[in-house]
Design a protein around this motif. Structure first.
Motif, PDB file in Angstrom:
ATOM      1  N   ILE A  32       6.926  -6.406  -0.153  1.00 20.69           N
ATOM      2  CA  ILE A  32       7.094  -7.323   1.042  1.00 20.69           C
ATOM      3  C   ILE A  32       6.454  -8.625   0.789  1.00 20.69           C
ATOM      4  N   ILE A  33       5.351  -8.584   0.137  1.00 21.65           N
ATOM      5  CA  ILE A  33       4.488  -9.740  -0.268  1.00 21.65           C
ATOM      6  C   ILE A  33       4.027  -9.652  -1.593  1.00 21.65           C
ATOM      7  N   PRO A  34       4.806 -10.320  -2.676  1.00 22.78           N
ATOM      8  CA  PRO A  34       4.186 -10.100  -3.895  1.00 22.78           C
ATOM      9  C   PRO A  34       2.881 -10.767  -4.206  1.00 22.78           C
ATOM     10  N   HIS A  35       2.294 -10.443  -5.176  1.00 26.34           N
ATOM     11  CA  HIS A  35       0.978 -10.435  -5.622  1.00 26.34           C
ATOM     12  C   HIS A  35       0.688 -12.355  -5.742  1.00 26.34           C
ATOM     13  N   GLY A  36       1.886 -12.807  -6.280  1.00 28.28           N
ATOM     14  CA  GLY A  36       1.501 -14.159  -6.634  1.00 28.28           C
ATOM     15  C   GLY A  36       1.560 -15.032  -5.406  1.00 28.28           C
ATOM     16  N   LEU A  37       2.368 -14.662  -4.405  1.00 26.27           N
ATOM     17  CA  LEU A  37       2.346 -15.320  -2.994  1.00 26.27           C
ATOM     18  C   LEU A  37       1.252 -14.981  -2.482  1.00 26.27           C
ATOM     19  N   ILE A  38       0.493 -13.849  -2.273  1.00 25.71           N
ATOM     20  CA  ILE A  38      -0.815 -13.778  -1.995  1.00 25.71           C
ATOM     21  C   ILE A  38      -1.711 -14.542  -2.461  1.00 25.71           C
ATOM     22  N   MET A  39      -1.851 -14.911  -3.720  1.00 24.95           N
ATOM     23  CA  MET A  39      -2.613 -15.948  -4.239  1.00 24.95           C
ATOM     24  C   MET A  39      -2.584 -17.186  -3.647  1.00 24.95           C
ATOM     25  N   LEU A 189      -5.050  -2.366   0.561  1.00 22.06           N
ATOM     26  CA  LEU A 189      -4.702  -1.930   1.872  1.00 22.06           C
ATOM     27  C   LEU A 189      -4.446  -0.445   1.232  1.00 22.06           C
ATOM     28  N   ASP A 190      -4.698   0.532   2.024  1.00 20.09           N
ATOM     29  CA  ASP A 190      -4.627   2.106   1.765  1.00 20.09           C
ATOM     30  C   ASP A 190      -3.955   2.836   2.660  1.00 20.09           C
ATOM     31  N   TYR A 191      -3.394   3.903   2.195  1.00 19.49           N
ATOM     32  CA  TYR A 191      -2.949   5.207   3.030  1.00 19.49           C
ATOM     33  C   TYR A 191      -3.867   6.162   2.629  1.00 19.49           C
ATOM     34  N   ASN A 192      -4.728   6.409   3.464  1.00 17.19           N
ATOM     35  CA  ASN A 192      -5.742   7.749   3.083  1.00 17.19           C
ATOM     36  C   ASN A 192      -6.201   7.419   1.604  1.00 17.19           C
ATOM     37  N   GLU A 193      -6.591   6.453   1.457  1.00 25.63           N
ATOM     38  CA  GLU A 193      -7.324   5.926   0.201  1.00 25.63           C
ATOM     39  C   GLU A 193      -6.337   5.818  -0.995  1.00 25.63           C
ATOM     40  N   TYR A 194      -5.026   5.991  -0.780  1.00 28.58           N
ATOM     41  CA  TYR A 194      -4.032   5.677  -2.017  1.00 28.58           C
ATOM     42  C   TYR A 194      -3.504   4.427  -1.838  1.00 28.58           C
ATOM     43  N   PHE A 195      -2.893   3.805  -2.974  1.00 28.75           N
ATOM     44  CA  PHE A 195      -2.449   2.562  -2.761  1.00 28.75           C
ATOM     45  C   PHE A 195      -3.164   1.160  -3.076  1.00 28.75           C
ATOM     46  N   ARG A 196      -4.427   1.512  -3.249  1.00 31.46           N
ATOM     47  CA  ARG A 196      -5.419   0.332  -3.418  1.00 31.46           C
ATOM     48  C   ARG A 196      -5.161  -0.207  -4.725  1.00 31.46           C
ATOM     49  N   ASP A 197      -4.537   0.596  -5.706  1.00 29.53           N
ATOM     50  CA  ASP A 197      -4.392   0.465  -6.917  1.00 29.53           C
ATOM     51  C   ASP A 197      -2.834  -0.251  -7.089  1.00 29.53           C
ATOM     52  N   LEU A 198      -2.675  -1.059  -6.326  1.00 26.87           N
ATOM     53  CA  LEU A 198      -1.265  -1.730  -6.092  1.00 26.87           C
ATOM     54  C   LEU A 198      -1.426  -2.823  -6.006  1.00 26.87           C
ATOM     55  N   SER A 199      -0.784  -3.835  -6.829  1.00 21.98           N
ATOM     56  CA  SER A 199      -1.216  -5.528  -6.560  1.00 21.98           C
ATOM     57  C   SER A 199      -0.188  -6.319  -5.465  1.00 21.98           C
TER      58      SER A 199
END
Ligand code: IMP
Ligand code: MG
Length: 214
Positions: A32-39, A189-199
Protein backbone atom coordinates in the motif's frame (compact mmCIF):
# COMPACT_ATOMS: atom_id res chain seq x y z
CA UNK A 1 -2.42 19.17 9.62
CA UNK A 2 -3.00 16.79 6.74
CA UNK A 3 -0.88 13.98 5.46
CA UNK A 4 -0.80 12.35 2.06
CA UNK A 5 -4.20 10.77 1.62
CA UNK A 6 -4.25 7.06 0.77
CA UNK A 7 -7.90 6.55 -0.34
CA UNK A 8 -10.14 3.75 0.99
CA UNK A 9 -10.29 2.12 -2.45
CA UNK A 10 -6.51 2.32 -2.98
CA UNK A 11 -5.50 -0.70 -5.04
CA UNK A 12 -1.85 -0.42 -4.09
CA UNK A 13 0.80 -2.42 -5.92
CA UNK A 14 1.09 -6.12 -6.62
CA UNK A 15 3.65 -7.83 -4.39
CA UNK A 16 5.73 -9.07 -7.29
CA UNK A 17 6.54 -5.52 -8.41
CA UNK A 18 8.81 -5.14 -5.37
CA UNK A 19 11.04 -7.25 -3.14
CA UNK A 20 9.04 -8.89 -0.35
CA UNK A 21 10.51 -11.57 1.92
CA UNK A 22 9.53 -15.04 0.74
CA UNK A 23 8.20 -15.97 4.20
CA UNK A 24 5.51 -13.28 3.97
CA UNK A 25 4.34 -13.73 0.37
CA UNK A 26 1.21 -15.66 1.37
CA UNK A 27 0.26 -13.22 4.11
CA UNK A 28 -0.11 -9.96 2.22
CA UNK A 29 -2.64 -8.72 -0.30
CA UNK A 30 -0.82 -5.75 -1.75
CA UNK A 31 1.81 -3.14 -1.06
CA UNK A 32 0.00 0.00 0.00
CA UNK A 33 2.94 2.37 0.65
CA UNK A 34 6.24 1.38 -0.98
CA UNK A 35 9.41 1.99 1.04
CA UNK A 36 10.66 4.70 -1.35
CA UNK A 37 7.49 6.73 -0.92
CA UNK A 38 7.78 6.47 2.87
CA UNK A 39 11.32 7.84 2.61
CA UNK A 40 10.29 10.73 0.34
CA UNK A 41 7.51 11.78 2.69
CA UNK A 42 9.79 11.41 5.73
CA UNK A 43 12.36 13.73 4.14
CA UNK A 44 9.71 16.45 3.88
CA UNK A 45 8.44 15.86 7.44
CA UNK A 46 12.01 16.39 8.65
CA UNK A 47 12.13 19.72 6.86
CA UNK A 48 8.78 20.85 8.33
CA UNK A 49 9.83 19.80 11.84
CA UNK A 50 13.17 21.61 11.69
CA UNK A 51 11.42 24.72 10.35
CA UNK A 52 9.02 24.72 13.35
CA UNK A 53 11.22 23.43 16.17
CA UNK A 54 14.62 24.36 14.79
CA UNK A 55 15.34 27.20 17.20
CA UNK A 56 15.75 24.84 20.13
CA UNK A 57 17.44 21.64 21.24
CA UNK A 58 15.12 18.77 20.33
CA UNK A 59 14.70 15.56 22.30
CA UNK A 60 13.30 12.99 19.88
CA UNK A 61 11.27 10.41 21.82
CA UNK A 62 10.82 7.13 20.00
CA UNK A 63 7.70 5.14 20.81
CA UNK A 64 8.87 1.52 20.69
CA UNK A 65 8.70 -0.83 19.10
CA UNK A 66 6.64 0.21 16.07
CA UNK A 67 8.25 3.63 15.77
CA UNK A 68 11.87 2.53 15.49
CA UNK A 69 12.32 2.43 11.72
CA UNK A 70 10.52 5.70 11.12
CA UNK A 71 12.46 7.22 14.02
CA UNK A 72 15.82 6.19 12.57
CA UNK A 73 14.97 7.40 9.05
CA UNK A 74 13.43 10.69 10.25
CA UNK A 75 16.49 11.41 12.39
CA UNK A 76 18.78 10.70 9.45
CA UNK A 77 16.96 13.35 7.43
CA UNK A 78 17.06 15.83 10.32
CA UNK A 79 20.79 15.13 10.68
CA UNK A 80 21.28 15.76 6.96
CA UNK A 81 19.56 19.15 7.33
CA UNK A 82 21.75 19.95 10.34
CA UNK A 83 24.89 19.05 8.44
CA UNK A 84 24.10 21.03 5.35
CA UNK A 85 22.78 24.37 6.49
CA UNK A 86 23.97 27.43 8.38
CA UNK A 87 21.43 26.88 11.13
CA UNK A 88 21.40 23.65 13.09
CA UNK A 89 19.76 22.15 16.19
CA UNK A 90 21.25 19.76 18.71
CA UNK A 91 19.31 16.54 18.75
CA UNK A 92 19.23 13.98 21.53
CA UNK A 93 17.22 10.78 21.68
CA UNK A 94 15.08 8.97 24.17
CA UNK A 95 12.92 5.85 24.06
CA UNK A 96 9.68 4.70 25.61
CA UNK A 97 7.90 1.41 25.21
CA UNK A 98 4.11 1.26 25.20
CA UNK A 99 1.76 -1.61 24.56
CA UNK A 100 -1.95 -1.48 23.77
CA UNK A 101 -2.49 -4.12 21.11
CA UNK A 102 -3.39 -7.81 21.08
CA UNK A 103 -3.93 -9.47 17.69
CA UNK A 104 -5.48 -6.73 15.53
CA UNK A 105 -7.44 -5.07 18.32
CA UNK A 106 -6.53 -1.99 20.30
CA UNK A 107 -7.18 -2.64 23.98
CA UNK A 108 -8.35 0.06 26.34
CA UNK A 109 -5.32 -0.26 28.52
CA UNK A 110 -2.14 1.46 27.43
CA UNK A 111 0.86 0.22 29.37
CA UNK A 112 4.29 1.80 29.67
CA UNK A 113 6.63 -1.20 29.73
CA UNK A 114 10.09 0.30 29.63
CA UNK A 115 12.31 3.20 28.68
CA UNK A 116 14.02 6.02 30.51
CA UNK A 117 12.47 8.07 33.29
CA UNK A 118 10.18 10.63 31.67
CA UNK A 119 11.37 13.18 34.22
CA UNK A 120 14.52 13.68 32.11
CA UNK A 121 12.25 15.55 29.67
CA UNK A 122 11.44 18.39 32.08
CA UNK A 123 12.03 21.75 30.38
CA UNK A 124 12.90 20.15 27.03
CA UNK A 125 11.42 20.46 23.55
CA UNK A 126 10.13 17.00 22.91
CA UNK A 127 9.30 15.47 19.55
CA UNK A 128 7.33 12.25 19.99
CA UNK A 129 7.83 9.89 17.05
CA UNK A 130 5.08 7.30 16.52
CA UNK A 131 4.28 4.83 13.76
CA UNK A 132 0.50 4.98 13.62
CA UNK A 133 -2.39 6.67 15.40
CA UNK A 134 -5.65 4.74 15.39
CA UNK A 135 -8.03 5.49 18.28
CA UNK A 136 -5.59 8.12 19.58
CA UNK A 137 -5.61 6.57 23.06
CA UNK A 138 -1.94 5.63 23.11
CA UNK A 139 -0.89 9.17 22.23
CA UNK A 140 -3.37 10.82 24.60
CA UNK A 141 -2.10 8.61 27.42
CA UNK A 142 1.53 9.38 26.63
CA UNK A 143 0.83 13.12 26.35
CA UNK A 144 -0.85 13.19 29.73
CA UNK A 145 2.03 11.23 31.33
CA UNK A 146 4.48 13.61 29.74
CA UNK A 147 2.66 16.76 30.82
CA UNK A 148 3.25 15.76 34.46
CA UNK A 149 6.97 16.23 33.77
CA UNK A 150 6.54 19.79 32.44
CA UNK A 151 8.40 19.70 29.14
CA UNK A 152 8.84 23.12 27.47
CA UNK A 153 7.21 22.04 24.21
CA UNK A 154 5.76 18.79 22.89
CA UNK A 155 5.11 18.00 19.23
CA UNK A 156 3.97 14.68 17.85
CA UNK A 157 4.84 13.22 14.47
CA UNK A 158 3.12 10.05 13.31
CA UNK A 159 3.95 8.39 10.03
CA UNK A 160 0.36 7.16 9.68
CA UNK A 161 -3.08 8.17 10.91
CA UNK A 162 -5.95 5.76 10.37
CA UNK A 163 -9.35 7.03 9.23
CA UNK A 164 -11.58 5.19 11.66
CA UNK A 165 -14.86 5.76 13.49
CA UNK A 166 -13.01 4.55 16.62
CA UNK A 167 -10.87 7.71 16.62
CA UNK A 168 -11.07 9.93 19.69
CA UNK A 169 -10.54 12.92 17.40
CA UNK A 170 -6.88 13.27 18.42
CA UNK A 171 -4.61 14.56 15.59
CA UNK A 172 -0.80 14.62 15.71
CA UNK A 173 1.09 17.81 14.77
CA UNK A 174 2.72 16.15 11.76
CA UNK A 175 1.24 13.33 9.69
CA UNK A 176 2.95 11.28 7.00
CA UNK A 177 -0.08 9.62 5.44
CA UNK A 178 -3.76 9.18 6.26
CA UNK A 179 -4.67 5.56 5.65
CA UNK A 180 -7.79 3.39 5.31
CA UNK A 181 -9.22 1.47 8.26
CA UNK A 182 -7.32 -1.79 7.58
CA UNK A 183 -4.65 -3.54 9.59
CA UNK A 184 -1.28 -2.47 8.19
CA UNK A 185 2.11 -4.12 8.64
CA UNK A 186 5.70 -3.51 7.56
CA UNK A 187 8.27 -0.77 8.14
CA UNK A 188 8.29 -1.82 11.82
CA UNK A 189 4.50 -2.03 12.13
CA UNK A 190 3.78 -5.50 13.41
CA UNK A 191 1.10 -8.11 13.88
CA UNK A 192 1.99 -9.96 17.10
CA UNK A 193 5.67 -9.08 16.46
CA UNK A 194 5.76 -10.36 12.86
CA UNK A 195 6.28 -8.21 9.75
CA UNK A 196 8.69 -5.71 11.26
CA UNK A 197 11.23 -7.24 8.86
CA UNK A 198 9.31 -6.02 5.80
CA UNK A 199 10.29 -2.71 4.16
CA UNK A 200 7.00 -1.72 2.54
CA UNK A 201 3.72 -0.97 4.28
CA UNK A 202 1.22 -3.65 3.30
CA UNK A 203 -2.30 -4.80 4.12
CA UNK A 204 -2.43 -8.05 6.07
CA UNK A 205 -4.86 -10.63 4.67
CA UNK A 206 -7.41 -12.58 6.72
CA UNK A 207 -5.44 -15.87 6.47
CA UNK A 208 -2.42 -14.23 8.05
CA UNK A 209 -4.49 -12.82 10.93
CA UNK A 210 -5.40 -16.41 11.77
CA UNK A 211 -1.91 -17.80 11.12
CA UNK A 212 -0.11 -15.42 13.49
CA UNK A 213 -2.85 -15.14 16.13
CA UNK A 214 -1.84 -15.51 19.77
P1 IMP B 1 -4.24 3.76 19.29
O1 IMP B 1 -3.95 3.86 20.74
O2 IMP B 1 -5.55 3.07 19.01
O3 IMP B 1 -4.15 5.10 18.56
O4 IMP B 1 -3.22 2.77 18.65
C1 IMP B 1 -1.96 3.11 18.43
C2 IMP B 1 -1.03 1.91 18.49
O5 IMP B 1 -1.65 0.70 18.05
C3 IMP B 1 0.10 2.17 17.55
O6 IMP B 1 1.18 2.71 18.25
C4 IMP B 1 0.41 0.80 17.01
O7 IMP B 1 1.39 0.20 17.81
C5 IMP B 1 -0.85 0.02 17.11
N1 IMP B 1 -1.56 -0.06 15.81
C6 IMP B 1 -2.71 0.57 15.46
N2 IMP B 1 -3.10 0.26 14.22
C7 IMP B 1 -2.16 -0.58 13.74
C8 IMP B 1 -1.99 -1.26 12.46
O8 IMP B 1 -2.77 -1.13 11.50
N3 IMP B 1 -0.90 -2.05 12.37
C9 IMP B 1 0.00 -2.21 13.38
N4 IMP B 1 -0.12 -1.61 14.57
C10 IMP B 1 -1.20 -0.79 14.76
MG1 MG C 1 3.07 2.22 18.20
Amino acid sequence: PRGGRIPDDEKGYKLDLFCVPKHYEEDLDQVIIPHGLIMDRTERLARDIVRDMGGHHIVALCVLKGGYTFFADLLDYIKALNQNSDKSVPLTVDFIRLKSYCNDQSTNIVKVIGGDELSTLTGKNVLIVEDIVETGRTMETLLSLLSECNPKMVKVVSLLVKRTPRSSGYRPDYIGFEVPDSFLVGYALDYNEYFRDLSHICILNENAKEKYKV
